[in-house]
Scaffold this active site. Structure first.
Site, PDB file in Angstrom:
ATOM      1  N   HIS A 159      38.780  33.503  33.895  1.00  0.00           N
ATOM      2  CA  HIS A 159      37.452  33.166  34.419  1.00  0.00           C
ATOM      3  C   HIS A 159      36.507  32.749  33.298  1.00  0.00           C
ATOM      4  O   HIS A 159      36.709  33.113  32.142  1.00  0.00           O
ATOM      5  CB  HIS A 159      36.822  34.411  35.083  1.00  0.00           C
ATOM      6  CG  HIS A 159      37.481  34.840  36.345  1.00  0.00           C
ATOM      7  ND1 HIS A 159      37.819  36.157  36.595  1.00  0.00           N
ATOM      8  CD2 HIS A 159      37.829  34.137  37.461  1.00  0.00           C
ATOM      9  CE1 HIS A 159      38.355  36.241  37.805  1.00  0.00           C
ATOM     10  NE2 HIS A 159      38.382  35.042  38.344  1.00  0.00           N
ATOM     11  N   CYS A 247      33.281  42.737  35.843  1.00  0.00           N
ATOM     12  CA  CYS A 247      34.051  42.538  37.081  1.00  0.00           C
ATOM     13  C   CYS A 247      34.043  43.736  38.020  1.00  0.00           C
ATOM     14  O   CYS A 247      34.347  43.605  39.199  1.00  0.00           O
ATOM     15  CB  CYS A 247      35.479  42.159  36.734  1.00  0.00           C
ATOM     16  SG  CYS A 247      36.317  43.440  35.839  1.00  0.00           S
TER      17      CYS A 247
HETATM   18  C1  CIR Z   1      42.934  38.956  39.084  1.00  0.00           C
HETATM   19  O1  CIR Z   1      43.861  38.362  38.526  1.00  0.00           O
HETATM   20  O2  CIR Z   1      42.293  38.448  39.993  1.00  0.00           O
HETATM   21  C2  CIR Z   1      42.615  40.356  38.650  1.00  0.00           C
HETATM   22  N1  CIR Z   1      43.798  41.003  38.175  1.00  0.00           N
HETATM   23  C3  CIR Z   1      41.560  40.374  37.571  1.00  0.00           C
HETATM   24  C4  CIR Z   1      40.215  39.943  38.057  1.00  0.00           C
HETATM   25  C5  CIR Z   1      39.144  40.129  37.035  1.00  0.00           C
HETATM   26  N2  CIR Z   1      37.903  39.721  37.546  1.00  0.00           N
HETATM   27  C6  CIR Z   1      36.835  39.484  36.787  1.00  0.00           C
HETATM   28  O3  CIR Z   1      36.904  39.602  35.593  1.00  0.00           O
HETATM   29  N3  CIR Z   1      35.731  39.079  37.397  1.00  0.00           N
END
Ligand code: CIR
Length: 254
Positions: A159, A247
Site C-alpha cells: 500500500h 492499519c
Molecule cells: C493484506 O494483505 O491485506 C493484509 N495481510 C495486510 C493489510 C495491511 N493493511 C494496511 O496496512 N492498511
C-alpha cells in the site's frame, strides 16, 4: 471526543494474507501487541470502539482497509483482495450510526491503506489493491468534501502507507524507490534508513504524539528535532502479515 475504531484479532490470523517473503504471524502474540496498541490509544485520550473479530476473515484486524473518514462522510471501501471484501459491512454499519456512508462500487477497488489524508489533500496509492476506477470514485467523494485527490503509483510494497508514512500533517517517512517523490508536493520527506527497509511504521495521533515501530530505531532517531513525542511499540506479528501501525485503526478526531 477523538474516537478510534479497532477490530479484534481473529483466531484465524495465522492464515492472514502474507507476501512471499513473509511468515505466518503468531496469533497469541499478535493479540498481546494489539492490546498494547489499544492501551496506548486509550492513554492518548481516544474513546475506543471495538468491532468483534470475524474468523472467516483472517485479516479483519486491519480495519483501516475497510473504511476512510473524509470530512463529514465515511467511504466504505471495496478491498482489492477478494478474500477481504466481507470485512467491510460490519465496519460500514457501525460508521452509519455516526455519519453518512458512501460506498465504492465494482469494478472499483480501493484499500484504506492506500489513502493518506493530509489536510485537504488526499494522496491515493495506485497499487495491486487500488485501481483507477476506485480512485475515480473516491475522488468524486473527496471533491464533495472540498478535498482533492492526488494519485501516487506505488511499487514493491502493498500500500501507499507501507512506503509513505506520515508522522505529521507535513512530514512523511519514505522507503526509497517505492514512489515518485516529486508527486509528494509540499511535504517534508525523511528517508527510511536503508538497513531498516520496510521496518518503519507510524501512527500520528490527535495530540501530536506518534506511535512508531520499535523495529526501526535508526529511522525513529532521524525524526528527533521535529518536536514530536515518539512512542515505540512492538508490532512484529502485525508486520509479519504486512501490516503497520495505521492499519489497525480508523481514527476520528471529533
Ligand atoms: C493484506 O494483505 O491485506 C493484509 N495481510 C495486510 C493489510 C495491511 N493493511 C494496511 O496496512 N492498511
Amino acid at each position: 471526543m477523538p474516537t478510534a475504531l479497532l477490530r479484534e484479532v481473529a483466531d484465524t490470523f495465522d492464515r492472514a494474507i502474507v507476501s512471499e517473503s513473509g511468515r505466518p504471524p503468531d496469533v497469541a502474540l499478535a493479540r498481546a501487541q494489539h492490546g498494547r496498541y489499544k492501551d496506548l490509544l486509550g492513554d492518548a485520550g481516544y474513546v475506543i470502539e471495538v468491532v468483534a473479530a470475524d474468523n472467516a476473515h483472517p485479516d479483519c484486524v486491519f480495519i483501516e482497509d475497510t473504511a476512510v473518514v473524509l470530512g463529514e462522510v465515511a467511504v466504505a471501501t471495496r478491498p482489492g483482495a477478494d478474500a477481504r471484501r466481507g470485512e467491510v459491512e460490519p465496519v460500514a454499519g457501525l460508521l452509519e450510526t455516526r455519519m453518512a456512508v458512501s460506498r465504492i462500487e465494482a469494478p472499483g477497488t480501493i484499500d484504506g491503506g492506500d489513502v493518506m489524508v493530509l489536510g485537504d489533500t488526499v494522496y491515493v496509492g495506485r497499487s495491486a489493491r487500488t485501481n483507477d476506477d476506485g480512485i475515480a470514485q473516491f475522488d468524486a467523494i473527496a471533491r464533495s468534501q472540498g478535498m482533492s485527490v492526488k494519485p501516487v503509483p506505488v511499487r514493491e510494497v502493498l500500500h501507499l502507507k507501507s512506503a509513505v508514512i506520515p508522522v505529521s500533517n507535513t512530514t512523511v517517512v519514505v522507503t526509497p524507490g517505492t514512489v515518485d517523490e516529486s508527486l509528494l508536493t509540499g511535504l517534508r520527506i525523511i528517508h527510511e534508513a536503508p538497513h531498516e527497509r520496510h521496518a518503519f511504521s507510524a501512527l500520528p495521533m490527535w495530540n501530536e504524539n506518534v506511535l512508531v515501530t520499535e523495529s526501526a530505531p535508526a529511522t525513529t532517531e532521524s525524526l528527533n528535532g521535529l518536536g514530536l513525542t515518539l512512542i515505540p511499540i512492538d508490532v512484529s506479528e502485525i508486520q509479519a502479515a504486512d501490516g503497520g501501525l495505521t492499519c489497525m485503526s480508523i481514527l476520528m478526531s471529533d
